[in-house]
Motif scaffolding. Structure first.
Motif, PDB file in Angstrom:
ATOM      1  N   ILE A   1      22.822  37.714 140.487  1.00  0.00           N
ATOM      2  CA  ILE A   1      23.907  38.700 140.423  1.00  0.00           C
ATOM      3  C   ILE A   1      25.030  38.203 139.523  1.00  0.00           C
ATOM      4  N   GLY A   2      25.390  36.919 139.677  1.00  0.00           N
ATOM      5  CA  GLY A   2      26.468  36.358 138.872  1.00  0.00           C
ATOM      6  C   GLY A   2      26.186  36.473 137.382  1.00  0.00           C
ATOM      7  N   GLU A   3      24.965  36.180 136.991  1.00  0.00           N
ATOM      8  CA  GLU A   3      24.589  36.280 135.580  1.00  0.00           C
ATOM      9  C   GLU A   3      24.680  37.721 135.098  1.00  0.00           C
ATOM     10  N   ALA A   4      24.214  38.647 135.940  1.00  0.00           N
ATOM     11  CA  ALA A   4      24.236  40.061 135.562  1.00  0.00           C
ATOM     12  C   ALA A   4      25.662  40.545 135.327  1.00  0.00           C
ATOM     13  N   VAL A   5      26.601  40.066 136.139  1.00  0.00           N
ATOM     14  CA  VAL A   5      27.979  40.543 136.017  1.00  0.00           C
ATOM     15  C   VAL A   5      28.690  39.913 134.824  1.00  0.00           C
ATOM     16  N   PHE A   6      28.613  38.598 134.693  1.00  0.00           N
ATOM     17  CA  PHE A   6      29.437  37.916 133.703  1.00  0.00           C
ATOM     18  C   PHE A   6      28.703  37.607 132.396  1.00  0.00           C
ATOM     19  N   HIS A   7      27.489  37.113 132.458  1.00  0.00           N
ATOM     20  CA  HIS A   7      26.767  36.849 131.213  1.00  0.00           C
ATOM     21  C   HIS A   7      26.421  38.146 130.497  1.00  0.00           C
ATOM     22  N   LEU A   8      26.107  39.177 131.269  1.00  0.00           N
ATOM     23  CA  LEU A   8      25.707  40.450 130.666  1.00  0.00           C
ATOM     24  C   LEU A   8      26.867  41.445 130.611  1.00  0.00           C
ATOM     25  N   LEU A   9      28.087  40.946 130.729  1.00  0.00           N
ATOM     26  CA  LEU A   9      29.270  41.795 130.703  1.00  0.00           C
ATOM     27  C   LEU A   9      29.354  42.686 129.460  1.00  0.00           C
ATOM     28  N   PRO A  10      28.931  42.235 128.261  1.00  0.00           N
ATOM     29  CA  PRO A  10      28.991  43.119 127.092  1.00  0.00           C
ATOM     30  C   PRO A  10      28.280  44.456 127.285  1.00  0.00           C
ATOM     31  N   VAL A  11      27.229  44.476 128.092  1.00  0.00           N
ATOM     32  CA  VAL A  11      26.524  45.742 128.342  1.00  0.00           C
ATOM     33  C   VAL A  11      27.470  46.731 129.022  1.00  0.00           C
ATOM     34  N   GLY A  12      28.166  46.257 130.050  1.00  0.00           N
ATOM     35  CA  GLY A  12      29.104  47.122 130.761  1.00  0.00           C
ATOM     36  C   GLY A  12      30.264  47.547 129.883  1.00  0.00           C
ATOM     37  N   ILE A  13      30.753  46.643 129.045  1.00  0.00           N
ATOM     38  CA  ILE A  13      31.891  46.961 128.183  1.00  0.00           C
ATOM     39  C   ILE A  13      31.536  48.050 127.178  1.00  0.00           C
ATOM     40  N   VAL A  14      30.398  47.890 126.503  1.00  0.00           N
ATOM     41  CA  VAL A  14      30.003  48.886 125.499  1.00  0.00           C
ATOM     42  C   VAL A  14      29.714  50.223 126.171  1.00  0.00           C
ATOM     43  N   TRP A  15      29.068  50.184 127.338  1.00  0.00           N
ATOM     44  CA  TRP A  15      28.844  51.436 128.081  1.00  0.00           C
ATOM     45  C   TRP A  15      30.166  52.115 128.400  1.00  0.00           C
ATOM     46  N   SER A  16      31.145  51.351 128.887  1.00  0.00           N
ATOM     47  CA  SER A  16      32.430  51.925 129.287  1.00  0.00           C
ATOM     48  C   SER A  16      33.159  52.530 128.089  1.00  0.00           C
ATOM     49  N   ILE A  17      33.043  51.895 126.931  1.00  0.00           N
ATOM     50  CA  ILE A  17      33.686  52.425 125.722  1.00  0.00           C
ATOM     51  C   ILE A  17      33.062  53.756 125.329  1.00  0.00           C
ATOM     52  N   THR A  18      31.732  53.840 125.349  1.00  0.00           N
ATOM     53  CA  THR A  18      31.078  55.100 124.988  1.00  0.00           C
ATOM     54  C   THR A  18      31.410  56.190 125.997  1.00  0.00           C
ATOM     55  N   LYS A  19      31.542  55.806 127.256  1.00  0.00           N
ATOM     56  CA  LYS A  19      31.906  56.772 128.287  1.00  0.00           C
ATOM     57  C   LYS A  19      33.329  57.280 128.054  1.00  0.00           C
ATOM     58  N   LYS A  20      34.246  56.363 127.777  1.00  0.00           N
ATOM     59  CA  LYS A  20      35.644  56.720 127.544  1.00  0.00           C
ATOM     60  C   LYS A  20      35.789  57.607 126.313  1.00  0.00           C
ATOM     61  N   MET A  21      35.018  57.325 125.275  1.00  0.00           N
ATOM     62  CA  MET A  21      35.155  58.046 124.009  1.00  0.00           C
ATOM     63  C   MET A  21      34.289  59.303 123.943  1.00  0.00           C
ATOM     64  N   GLY A  22      33.489  59.531 124.991  1.00  0.00           N
ATOM     65  CA  GLY A  22      32.708  60.762 125.061  1.00  0.00           C
ATOM     66  C   GLY A  22      31.482  60.789 124.185  1.00  0.00           C
ATOM     67  N   THR A  23      30.920  59.619 123.862  1.00  0.00           N
ATOM     68  CA  THR A  23      29.691  59.581 123.064  1.00  0.00           C
ATOM     69  C   THR A  23      28.504  59.232 123.967  1.00  0.00           C
ATOM     70  N   THR A  24      27.345  59.032 123.385  1.00  0.00           N
ATOM     71  CA  THR A  24      26.113  58.867 124.155  1.00  0.00           C
ATOM     72  C   THR A  24      26.076  57.502 124.844  1.00  0.00           C
ATOM     73  N   GLN A  25      26.122  57.513 126.183  1.00  0.00           N
ATOM     74  CA  GLN A  25      26.256  56.277 126.936  1.00  0.00           C
ATOM     75  C   GLN A  25      25.008  55.400 126.878  1.00  0.00           C
ATOM     76  N   ILE A  26      23.830  56.000 126.822  1.00  0.00           N
ATOM     77  CA  ILE A  26      22.604  55.191 126.786  1.00  0.00           C
ATOM     78  C   ILE A  26      22.533  54.386 125.490  1.00  0.00           C
ATOM     79  N   LEU A  27      23.077  54.923 124.394  1.00  0.00           N
ATOM     80  CA  LEU A  27      23.109  54.154 123.145  1.00  0.00           C
ATOM     81  C   LEU A  27      24.041  52.948 123.302  1.00  0.00           C
TER      82      LEU A  27
END
Length: 653
Positions: free
Chosen positions: A163-189
C-alpha cells in the motif's frame, strides 16, 4: 413595474455600475458577481437594500444574498443593466482574475491535491506504522526491531509496503489523473501517462542517486539516447507532464474534425505527452533537484552552516510539497560516506516534528469541528512518525498560517541542531522516532532541538489560530442557548421519535444525522441569513418532500436545490451539499418541476454523494425555513438520527 425595479437600480449603482461588472451569475440563493474593482462595491449600503439579506466575498466572487426569489431578481437585474449573465463555471473562471499569483498557485495546488488527501493520509499512517515495527531497533541493545525478532511483524512490515508503495512511489499516477479531472480532459489518458512515469521497465527514481551514470539504462534511437529513469514520488515532473497532456488534448480537440476525433485526439495527445515527459519534463526536474542538492551540500560544509541550517529548516516543508525533497537522499548518502554521519537528516526529522506540532495545535483549536478532526488527527500522527504530506496538503497549506508557524519552529530547531553538531548515523526514521538515528553522544542536543520543534510551532499556531480561525472553523459556532438545550433534545429524542407519526411539523428530507444549522460549513446557512433550519448528514441519496406542499422554485440547470410552499404558507428551501452549484448539475437529477403538487415522501432530488465528494464538496443537506407563513412556535430539532419522511425535524403550531 418590475417586482424588484428599485432594488435592482440601487444594486447596480452601489456595486460600481455596469462597467465594474466583469461577470454575473446566480445560484439558488445568491447573485454571484466578479467585479473589476471590488473596492467600488459599497457593502454597507448594499446590505440596506430591502431584498438583500447579506453579502460576502469568496473565491474572488462578490456574492449578494437574495433568497428564493433570486432567479427573478437576477433576470430583472441583467435586463436593466443590459448585460448578459454567464454560467457558474465562467463566473468561477473570471473570478480567478481577481486573485494574485500566489492565490492562483495555492488554489491550483489545492484543487489538484484535494482528491488525493485521503490516500495520502492512509499512506502516511501505513508508512509510520512500518517505521515503528521495522525501522526502530528497540531490542538487543538497539540492534533488532520487532520485524527482526518475529515473523508475524516481518510479514506485516513487508505486506504494508504494497500500500505504501502504491500511495507514494506511484503518486505521479494520482497527480496526473487529478490534473486531467480538474481541467476536464480524458482522465484515463492521464492515468496512462502517470503509469509511464513509474513503469517497472524504468530505473526506480529513488535508486538514481545510488546508480552510476554508466549503469543507467537508456533507450537507444541511434541518433539519440534517452535515460530510462522513473519519476517515483516526483511531484513537479508529474504536474508538468499532466499539463502538457491537458493542453495537447485541448488543442487537438479544437482543431480535429469530429468524425476522426475519437482516433486522432487520444493518439496525438498521449504519445507526444509521454515523449515530452521523458525527454524534457523529467530531465528538467532532475536538474532542479541537482541544483538544490549542490546548494544544500555547499551550505552545510561552509562556515555559515548554522545560517544555512535556518534557511533549510525554514524551506524544507515547501520543498516537500514539490517532491524535490527526495534529492536530499543523495546528499545524506554522500555525507555518511565522507564524514561517517549526516548533519542533514536530523534537520529533516525536526521539520517533520515542527509541521506535526502545528497540526497538533490545529487539532486542539478545532476539537469541536468533527470534519476537521477527521483530517487533523491522522495527519498529526503520520507527521510525528515522519510522513508530512498529509499534514502539509491536508491541514497546514489549507490554512497557510500553520505552515508558516511550523517553518519558523523548524528553522530555529535546525539552527540548534547544526550549531551543536548533531549528526545521524544514517538516513532513518523521521519525526519523533528520528532520535533513534542520532549518534548517542548527541542525544541531549537533539532532544533540546526536538523540544523547540514541538513548543515553538505549537505555541505560534495556537496563538495565531485563536485569533484567526472563525467560530465556524473551530466548530464552536453554536450559540450558548443552543448548547444548553442540546442535552435536553437528546434526552427527549426517544419521546420525539415515538411521536413522529402524530406530531405536527416538517419531516426529515433524508435519512441521516440531524445537526444544528449553526454547524454547517457555509456562512450563509450557519449564520441563518436565509433563515433558521436544520442540516442532515445523509445516509441515502434521494431527497423527499418533508410535507404536503407545492414546488415553488427549482434550480433546473443544476438540480441541487428546490423551494417548497406548505399549505400554511410556510416556505422551505432544500439545498443539497455546499457550493454544489459549481458542479453544473453533474451528479444531480431533479425529479419535480416548478408548480408540481407533492405529498410527504415524494422524491424531489436524486444525487450521487461520491461525485459530490470527488468534486471537493460536503454532502451536508440543508432544510431552511425561509418564510414562516401562519405557523407559530417553530422549533428546530437536532442531535438525533432521522428517517426520511418519518422523523419530525421542524415542529410548529
Amino acid at each position: 413595474m418590475a417586482k424588484y425595479e428599485n432594488d435592482v437600480k440601487q444594486l447596480l449603482t452601489l456595486i460600481g455600475g455596469k462597467e465594474n461588472i466583469q461577470a454575473v451569475s446566480h445560484c439558488m440563493t445568491r447573485m454571484r458577481f466578479v467585479l473589476v474593482d471590488p473596492k467600488k462595491a459599497d457593502e454597507k449600503a448594499i446590505e440596506e437594500i430591502p431584498s438583500v439579506k447579506g453579502t460576502f466575498t469568496q473565491a474572488g466572487q462578490y456574492q449578494v444574498i437574495i433568497g428564493n426569489d433570486v432567479s427573478v431578481f437576477y433576470n430583472e437585474f441583467t435586463s436593466y443593466a443590459g448585460i448578459e449573465g454567464v454560467s457558474k463555471d465562467a463566473a468561477k473562471a473570471a473570478a480567478k482574475t481577481n486573485q494574485n499569483l500566489a492565490q492562483k498557485i495555492m488554489g491550483a495546488l489545492g484543487e489538484i491535491f484535494a482528491p488525493l488527501i485521503p490516500a495520502l493520509i492512509c499512506g502516511g499512517l501505513i508508512l509510520g506504522f512500518r517505521n515503528v515495527i521495522g525501522e526502530i531497533n528497540f531490542f538487543n541493545n538497539g540492534k533488532q526491531s520487532l520485524a527482526d525478532l518475529y515473523p508475524f511483524w516481518q510479514g506485516t512490515y513487508d505486506f504494508l509496503w504494497l500500500i505504501g508503495e502504491a500511495v507514494f512511489h506511484l503518486l505521479p499516477v494520482g497527480i496526473v489523473w487529478s490534473i486531467t479531472k480538474k481541467m476536464g480532459t480524458t482522465q484515463i489518458l492521464g492515468i496512462i501517462l502517470g503509469l509511464t512515469l513509474v513503469s517497472p521497465q524504468l530505473l526506480n527514481g529513488f535508486s538514481v542517486a545510488d546508480t552510476p551514470a554508466s549503469e543507467i539504462p537508456v533507450w537507444d534511437f541511434g541518433f539519440a539516447q534517452v535515460d530510462m529513469i522513473g519519476y517515483q514520488g516526483q511531484v513537479i515532473a508529474a504536474m508538468m507532464a499532466g499539463f502538457v497532456l491537458v493542453y495537447l488534448e485541448k488543442f487537438f480537440k479544437k482543431h480535429c474534425p469530429e468524425v476522426v476525433s475519437m482516433i486522432v485526439v487520444p493518439f496525438c495527445s498521449l504519445v507526444p505527452a509521454v515523449i515530452i515527459a521523458h525527454t524534457v519534463v523529467g530531465p528538467i526536474g532532475w536538474k532542479i533537484g541537482d541544483a538544490i542538492a549542490s546548494v544544500v551540500y555547499g551550505g552545510l560544509m561552509s562556515d555559515f552552516g548554522w545560517l544555512f541550517a535556518g534557511v533549510f529548516g525554514l524551506l524544507y516543508a515547501p520543498v516537500v510539497m514539490t517532491g524535490l525533497h527526495h534529492m536530499t537522499n543523495a546528499i545524506d548518502t554522500q555525507l555518511v560516506n565522507t564524514y561517517d554521519g549526516t548533519i542533514l537528516w536530523p534537520m529533516i526529522a525536526l521539520s517533520n516534528i515542527a509541521q506535526g506540532s502545528s497540526v497538533l495545535a490545529m487539532s486542539i483549536l478545532q476539537k469541536k469541528n468533527e470534519r476537521a478532526q477527521q483530517v487533523n488527527i491522522p495527519a498529526c500522527i503520520s507527521c510525528y512518525l515522519g510522513v508530512t504530506e498529509p499534514a502539509l496538503f491536508g491541514v497546514n497549506l489549507k490554512y497557510v498560517f500553520p505552515l508558516i508557524c511550523g517553518m519558523i519552529g523548524s528553522a530555529i530547531a535546525a539552527m540548534i541542531s547544526v550549531g551543536s553538531g548533531v549528526m545521524a548515523l544514517s538516513i532513518g526514521v523521521g519525526g519523533l522516532p528520528g532520535i533513534i538515528s542520532i549518534k548517542p553522544e548527541f542525544y541531549v542536543q537533539f532532544l533540546i532541538a526536538m523540544a523547540v520543534a514541538i513548543v515553538v510551532p505549537f505555541t505560534l499556531t495556537f496563538i495565531v489560530g485563536s485569533r484567526k480561525l472563525s467560530a465556524k472553523e473551530r466548530g464552536t459556532a453554536k450559540s450558548e442557548s443552543k448548547t444548553e438545550v442540546k442535552a435536553e433534545k437528546i434526552e427527549t429524542e426517544q419521546i420525539e421519535t415515538e411521536n413522529t407519526e402524530t406530531e405536527k411539523g416538517v419531516k426529515a428530507i433524508l435519512s441521516g444525522k440531524v445537526i444544528p444549522i449553526e454547524e454547517v460549513d457555509d456562512n450563509v446557512f450557519s449564520q441563518k441569513i436565509m433563515g433558521d433550519g436544520v442540516a442532515i448528514e445523509p445516509t441515502d441519496t434521494t431527497v423527499v418532500a418533508p410535507s404536503d406542499a407545492e414546488v415553488a422554485i427549482v434550480m433546473a440547470d443544476t438540480g441541487h436545490a428546490c423551494g417548497l410552499t406548505l399549505g400554511n404558507g410556510m416556505e422551505l428551501l432544500i439545498h443539497v451539499g455546499i457550493d454544489t452549484v459549481d458542479m453544473g448539475g453533474d451528479g444531480f437529477e431533479l425529479l419535480v418541476s416548478q408548480g408540481d403538487k407533492v405529498s410527504a415522501g415524494t422524491p424531489l432530488i436524486r444525487f450521487d454523494p461520491e461525485k459530490i465528494r470527488a468534486a471537493g464538496h460536503p454532502t451536508t443537506t440543508m432544510l431552511i425555513v425561509t418564510g414562516e407563513g401562519s405557523a407559530k412556535n417553530i422549533k428546530m430539532k437536532a442531535g438525533m438520527t432521522a428517517e426520511a419522511a418519518k422523523t419530525t425535524v421542524i415542529s410548529f403550531e
